[in-house]
Design a protein around this motif. Structure first.
Motif: not given
Length: 217
Positions: A162-163, A173-180, A184-186
């Motif tokens: 989100r910019i 910054i929202v990150v989805n990893d492969k483990n579910g 979220t970094y705000f």
């Protein structure tokens, strides 16, 4: 262990060096180029941030706060979170574990494929394809949303940025990893061109009585 994984994932997300716009749309390219240009015009930045991890299936919900100083042109950084701190002078990285009063030393990889926390606000510059998701308004401020997908296999499947449209700064910054897991970094506060001593980017063992130094170089 999950607290340590927070900072490990943060490092894993961060790419340096040249632009790679393959398979990306023109709108996203223009927005991200503007963000990079502005960020690279700064000397030292300070960012206060919060981050969280959620995984409903695993019953995980945690959040913490941190502060980062970064001098991206020289790959220097100082990242402090709850129980650990990452410091680099561009050549060596110190990982200080507060509860153990232990510091681990590693050499910094300055190759073109290296991952570096000093580049947190330019994570998209290499190894991703991206697409513009549109604009949203939150509390009167306009934000541009972009989704990234890695071009090569990584531990995460996608990242959303989100910019801030006016300031041209990444705010979320929202990150989805492969483990579910969803990370979220705000960015709560961003201060450009802050004046700090270069000592901020090195670890002085004398200030930590009894610290156990583990040299992994």
């Amino acid at each position: 262990m999950r607290k340590r994984n927070f900072i490990i994932l943060l490092i894993a997300l961060i790419s340096a060096t040249t632009f790679t716009y393959a398979q990306s749309d023109a709108t996203a390219k223009a927005i991200l180029a503007g963000v990079s240009k502005k960020y690279r015009s700064y000397d030292v930045i300070k960012a206060d941030f919060t981050y969280s991890i959620k995984n409903p299936q695993a019953n995980i919900s945690e959040s913490q706060a941190g502060t980062m100083y970064a001098k991206s042109k020289l790959n220097k950084y100082n990242i402090a979170i709850a129980n650990q701190q990452l410091i680099s002078d561009g050549k060596v990285q110190w990982t200080y574990l507060k509860q153990d009063n232990e510091v681990q030393l590693n050499e910094i990889d300055n190759s073109s494929t290296a991952l570096n926390p000093a580049q947190i606000f330019t994570i998209y510059e290499k190894g991703f394809k991206y697409i513009y998701l549109g604009e949203t308004t939150i509390s009167g401020r306009k934000y541009q949303n972009i989704e990234l997908a890695p071009l090569q296999t990584r531990s995460f499947s996608k990242i959303k940025l989100r910019i801030d449209k006016v300031n041209k700064q990444i705010s979320n910054i929202v990150v989805n990893d492969k483990n579910g897991n969803v990370y979220t970094y705000f960015i709560k506060a961003f201060t450009p061109n802050i004046k700090v001593s270069d000592a901020v980017f090195s670890f002085d063992a004398k200030k930590y009585p009894g610290v156990d130094v583990v040299d992994l170089r």
